[in-house]
Design a protein around this motif. Sequence first.
Motif, PDB file in Angstrom:
ATOM      1  N   LEU A   1      -6.614   3.476   5.380  1.00  0.00           N
ATOM      2  CA  LEU A   1      -6.628   2.247   4.584  1.00  0.00           C
ATOM      3  C   LEU A   1      -8.056   1.897   4.171  1.00  0.00           C
ATOM      4  CD1 LEU A   1      -4.012   0.382   6.742  1.00  0.00           C
ATOM      5  CD2 LEU A   1      -3.838   0.525   4.265  1.00  0.00           C
ATOM      6  N   THR A   2      -8.922   2.884   4.104  1.00  0.00           N
ATOM      7  CA  THR A   2     -10.324   2.643   3.775  1.00  0.00           C
ATOM      8  C   THR A   2     -10.454   1.911   2.443  1.00  0.00           C
ATOM      9  OG1 THR A   2     -10.922   4.703   4.891  1.00  0.00           O
ATOM     10  CG2 THR A   2     -12.564   3.728   3.425  1.00  0.00           C
ATOM     11  N   GLY A   3     -11.158   0.779   2.464  1.00  0.00           N
ATOM     12  CA  GLY A   3     -11.436   0.046   1.233  1.00  0.00           C
ATOM     13  C   GLY A   3     -10.238  -0.651   0.616  1.00  0.00           C
ATOM     14  N   ALA A   4      -9.088  -0.663   1.288  1.00  0.00           N
ATOM     15  CA  ALA A   4      -7.906  -1.314   0.717  1.00  0.00           C
ATOM     16  C   ALA A   4      -8.098  -2.826   0.672  1.00  0.00           C
ATOM     17  CB  ALA A   4      -6.667  -0.966   1.535  1.00  0.00           C
ATOM     18  N   THR A   5      -7.502  -3.465  -0.332  1.00  0.00           N
ATOM     19  CA  THR A   5      -7.545  -4.930  -0.435  1.00  0.00           C
ATOM     20  C   THR A   5      -6.217  -5.466   0.076  1.00  0.00           C
ATOM     21  OG1 THR A   5      -6.793  -4.760  -2.737  1.00  0.00           O
ATOM     22  CG2 THR A   5      -9.154  -4.968  -2.364  1.00  0.00           C
ATOM     23  N   MET A   6      -6.277  -6.255   1.173  1.00  0.00           N
ATOM     24  CA  MET A   6      -5.063  -6.722   1.831  1.00  0.00           C
ATOM     25  C   MET A   6      -5.124  -8.213   2.103  1.00  0.00           C
ATOM     26  SD  MET A   6      -4.540  -3.528   4.514  1.00  0.00           S
ATOM     27  CE  MET A   6      -2.810  -3.870   4.824  1.00  0.00           C
ATOM     28  N   GLN A   7      -5.805  -8.950   1.223  1.00  0.00           N
ATOM     29  CA  GLN A   7      -5.905 -10.381   1.411  1.00  0.00           C
ATOM     30  C   GLN A   7      -4.518 -11.019   1.425  1.00  0.00           C
ATOM     31  OE1 GLN A   7      -7.693  -8.573  -0.855  1.00  0.00           O
ATOM     32  NE2 GLN A   7      -9.461  -9.729  -1.580  1.00  0.00           N
ATOM     33  N   ALA A   8      -4.316 -11.904   2.409  1.00  0.00           N
ATOM     34  CA  ALA A   8      -3.076 -12.679   2.533  1.00  0.00           C
ATOM     35  C   ALA A   8      -1.842 -11.795   2.724  1.00  0.00           C
ATOM     36  CB  ALA A   8      -2.885 -13.600   1.331  1.00  0.00           C
ATOM     37  N   ALA A   9      -2.030 -10.533   3.121  1.00  0.00           N
ATOM     38  CA  ALA A   9      -0.884  -9.670   3.412  1.00  0.00           C
ATOM     39  C   ALA A   9      -0.283 -10.069   4.752  1.00  0.00           C
ATOM     40  CB  ALA A   9      -1.311  -8.205   3.442  1.00  0.00           C
ATOM     41  N   VAL A  10       1.006  -9.767   4.944  1.00  0.00           N
ATOM     42  CA  VAL A  10       1.695 -10.062   6.198  1.00  0.00           C
ATOM     43  C   VAL A  10       1.872  -8.757   6.960  1.00  0.00           C
ATOM     44  CG1 VAL A  10       3.772 -10.988   7.282  1.00  0.00           C
ATOM     45  CG2 VAL A  10       2.886 -12.033   5.185  1.00  0.00           C
TER      46      VAL A  10
ATOM     47  N   ARG B   1       7.919   3.147   6.751  1.00  0.00           N
ATOM     48  CA  ARG B   1       7.248   4.184   7.545  1.00  0.00           C
ATOM     49  C   ARG B   1       6.127   4.772   6.691  1.00  0.00           C
ATOM     50  NH1 ARG B   1      12.622   7.328   9.068  1.00  0.00           N
ATOM     51  NH2 ARG B   1      13.321   6.106   7.288  1.00  0.00           N
ATOM     52  N   LEU B   2       4.900   4.476   7.069  1.00  0.00           N
ATOM     53  CA  LEU B   2       3.716   4.892   6.319  1.00  0.00           C
ATOM     54  C   LEU B   2       2.773   5.710   7.201  1.00  0.00           C
ATOM     55  CD1 LEU B   2       3.337   1.423   4.670  1.00  0.00           C
ATOM     56  CD2 LEU B   2       3.552   3.502   3.324  1.00  0.00           C
ATOM     57  N   ARG B   3       3.318   6.334   8.192  1.00  0.00           N
ATOM     58  CA  ARG B   3       2.490   7.068   9.155  1.00  0.00           C
ATOM     59  C   ARG B   3       1.735   8.202   8.470  1.00  0.00           C
ATOM     60  NH1 ARG B   3       4.399   9.066  15.170  1.00  0.00           N
ATOM     61  NH2 ARG B   3       2.349   9.759  15.874  1.00  0.00           N
ATOM     62  N   ASP B   4       0.418   8.255   8.717  1.00  0.00           N
ATOM     63  CA  ASP B   4      -0.473   9.295   8.182  1.00  0.00           C
ATOM     64  C   ASP B   4      -0.527   9.310   6.660  1.00  0.00           C
ATOM     65  OD1 ASP B   4      -1.204  10.313  10.731  1.00  0.00           O
ATOM     66  OD2 ASP B   4       0.698  11.407  10.828  1.00  0.00           O
ATOM     67  N   ALA B   5      -0.119   8.235   6.003  1.00  0.00           N
ATOM     68  CA  ALA B   5      -0.237   8.138   4.546  1.00  0.00           C
ATOM     69  C   ALA B   5      -1.679   7.813   4.170  1.00  0.00           C
ATOM     70  CB  ALA B   5       0.704   7.070   3.996  1.00  0.00           C
ATOM     71  N   ASP B   6      -2.034   8.056   2.916  1.00  0.00           N
ATOM     72  CA  ASP B   6      -3.370   7.740   2.408  1.00  0.00           C
ATOM     73  C   ASP B   6      -3.255   6.540   1.484  1.00  0.00           C
ATOM     74  OD1 ASP B   6      -5.905   7.579   1.443  1.00  0.00           O
ATOM     75  OD2 ASP B   6      -6.041   9.659   0.763  1.00  0.00           O
ATOM     76  N   LEU B   7      -3.656   5.371   1.987  1.00  0.00           N
ATOM     77  CA  LEU B   7      -3.626   4.126   1.226  1.00  0.00           C
ATOM     78  C   LEU B   7      -5.040   3.657   0.890  1.00  0.00           C
ATOM     79  CD1 LEU B   7      -0.740   2.419   3.147  1.00  0.00           C
ATOM     80  CD2 LEU B   7      -0.883   2.360   0.667  1.00  0.00           C
ATOM     81  N   SER B   8      -5.985   4.578   0.838  1.00  0.00           N
ATOM     82  CA  SER B   8      -7.373   4.212   0.556  1.00  0.00           C
ATOM     83  C   SER B   8      -7.460   3.491  -0.787  1.00  0.00           C
ATOM     84  CB  SER B   8      -8.255   5.458   0.519  1.00  0.00           C
ATOM     85  OG  SER B   8      -8.188   6.160   1.736  1.00  0.00           O
ATOM     86  N   TYR B   9      -8.171   2.360  -0.802  1.00  0.00           N
ATOM     87  CA  TYR B   9      -8.436   1.569  -2.009  1.00  0.00           C
ATOM     88  C   TYR B   9      -7.157   1.024  -2.664  1.00  0.00           C
ATOM     89  CZ  TYR B   9     -12.526   4.441  -1.207  1.00  0.00           C
ATOM     90  OH  TYR B   9     -13.564   5.102  -0.605  1.00  0.00           O
ATOM     91  N   ALA B  10      -6.043   1.029  -1.953  1.00  0.00           N
ATOM     92  CA  ALA B  10      -4.800   0.482  -2.508  1.00  0.00           C
ATOM     93  C   ALA B  10      -4.890  -1.038  -2.590  1.00  0.00           C
ATOM     94  CB  ALA B  10      -3.612   0.891  -1.647  1.00  0.00           C
ATOM     95  N   ASP B  11      -4.134  -1.620  -3.527  1.00  0.00           N
ATOM     96  CA  ASP B  11      -4.058  -3.070  -3.686  1.00  0.00           C
ATOM     97  C   ASP B  11      -2.809  -3.549  -2.955  1.00  0.00           C
ATOM     98  OD1 ASP B  11      -3.969  -5.702  -4.404  1.00  0.00           O
ATOM     99  OD2 ASP B  11      -4.263  -5.369  -6.550  1.00  0.00           O
ATOM    100  N   LEU B  12      -3.003  -4.172  -1.796  1.00  0.00           N
ATOM    101  CA  LEU B  12      -1.895  -4.661  -0.974  1.00  0.00           C
ATOM    102  C   LEU B  12      -1.974  -6.171  -0.789  1.00  0.00           C
ATOM    103  CD1 LEU B  12      -2.106  -1.734   1.537  1.00  0.00           C
ATOM    104  CD2 LEU B  12       0.019  -2.358   0.396  1.00  0.00           C
ATOM    105  N   ARG B  13      -2.568  -6.836  -1.751  1.00  0.00           N
ATOM    106  CA  ARG B  13      -2.665  -8.298  -1.645  1.00  0.00           C
ATOM    107  C   ARG B  13      -1.278  -8.929  -1.619  1.00  0.00           C
ATOM    108  NH1 ARG B  13      -6.062  -9.664  -6.728  1.00  0.00           N
ATOM    109  NH2 ARG B  13      -4.922  -7.809  -7.425  1.00  0.00           N
ATOM    110  N   ARG B  14      -1.088  -9.822  -0.644  1.00  0.00           N
ATOM    111  CA  ARG B  14       0.157 -10.591  -0.479  1.00  0.00           C
ATOM    112  C   ARG B  14       1.381  -9.683  -0.301  1.00  0.00           C
ATOM    113  NH1 ARG B  14      -2.668 -13.004  -4.415  1.00  0.00           N
ATOM    114  NH2 ARG B  14      -1.321 -12.330  -6.119  1.00  0.00           N
ATOM    115  N   ALA B  15       1.146  -8.436   0.101  1.00  0.00           N
ATOM    116  CA  ALA B  15       2.258  -7.532   0.387  1.00  0.00           C
ATOM    117  C   ALA B  15       2.846  -7.871   1.754  1.00  0.00           C
ATOM    118  CB  ALA B  15       1.785  -6.085   0.355  1.00  0.00           C
ATOM    119  N   ARG B  16       4.140  -7.529   1.944  1.00  0.00           N
ATOM    120  CA  ARG B  16       4.804  -7.735   3.234  1.00  0.00           C
ATOM    121  C   ARG B  16       4.901  -6.401   3.951  1.00  0.00           C
ATOM    122  NH1 ARG B  16       7.597 -12.644   3.937  1.00  0.00           N
ATOM    123  NH2 ARG B  16       7.774 -11.838   6.071  1.00  0.00           N
TER     124      ARG B  16
END
Length: 310
Positions: free
Chosen positions: A250-259, A224-239
Motif C-alpha cells: 500500500l506504499t503511497g496509497a491515499t486512504m483518508q477517511a477510509a474504514v 480478499r486482497l492478500r499480497d495485492a499491489d495497491l501502491s499509490y491507489a486512491d482509497l479515500r472513503r473506501a470501506r
Amino acid sequence: MKPAARETMDKDREHELWFTRKDGVVRGPHPSGLISRFLLLGRLTLDDEISPDRENWRPVREFPRLIPEELHPGGTPESRERLLQARLREDERLRERRGSGPVPPEVQDMRVGERRQPEPEAVIRHRRQRAEWLARPRESLDAAMRGPIPWVGAGAAVLVAVILLVWSMDGVEPGTLPECHLPAAPEVNWSYCRMASLDLRGVDLSRANLRNTDFLETRLDGARLRDADLSYADLRRARLDDADLRGTALTGATMQAAVLARADLVDADLSYVNVLGADLTGSRLDGAILDRAIWTDGRICATGSIGTCD
C-alpha cells in the motif's frame, strides 16, 4: 563542457526516440523523457531493454542519461522520500493531463467505466500507415520527399505521428495492458483503472495488480486482497471492514477517511500511506511497515516504524 555545447546535447536528447522490450513485447517509439518517466513510475526497470532501431537491444541501466536522479542508489530515508515525491508528482501530472479540458465525444464513447476501450479503426489504420512509413528504405523516403506534392503527404504523416505520440503518452505503458473490463479475480490487472463507487464486497483480488487504481468510495468490505499491489491507489472513503490485506503493498496509497475496522494488515507495506481520519478500530498491524506514513491523527510515523506509528 561549454554552455552552448551542453544546450545542443540536451536538445539532441529531447529528439531521441526509443523502443522498449518488456516481457517480449516491443513498444514505441518513445521520447527520452517518457522513458525516464516510465522508470520513475515503475513501468520499466533498469533491466528492461531499449533500442533506438529495434535491432540492437541493451538494458536501460547502460544509458545513465535516461535514469532519473531520484533512482540513483541512496539508501537513506531522504532519498527514498525524494523518490516517492517524484513518483507522486509524475502520477499527479498524469491525472491532470487526463482531467484538463473538455473531452471530445469520440473519446467519451471510448471511456465507459474503465481506463480505455479498444482503439477506433481509424487510429489503428493510422498507426499501421505510420509503421509502414518508418519501415521504408532510406532511398524511398528520400525520393518521396522530392517535389512540392509529396511534402503535403509528409506533413500529414508528421501530424499523425505527433497525434499518436500524444495518444501513447496518455497512460499506455510497456508490458501487459490493464484489464479494466475483466471481473474481479485473483491476479487480475486493474492498474490505473477507474473502479470508484463500486460494490466489490467479498471479492477475491489476491495478488492482483491494483497500482494507481481509483477505488474512491468503493465497497471492499470483506474483500480478499492478500499480497495485492495497491501502491499509490486512491482509497479515500473506501470501506475495507474485515478485509484481508495481509502482505499487501500500500506504499503511497491515499486512504483518508477510509474504514478499515477489523482489517487484517499483518506484514502489509504501509510506508508513505495517508490514513488521516481513517477508522482502524480492531485492525491488525503486526509486522506492518509504517515508514513515514501519515497517521490517523496527522502524525508522520518515524522511519523504521513496524506495527505501530512511532
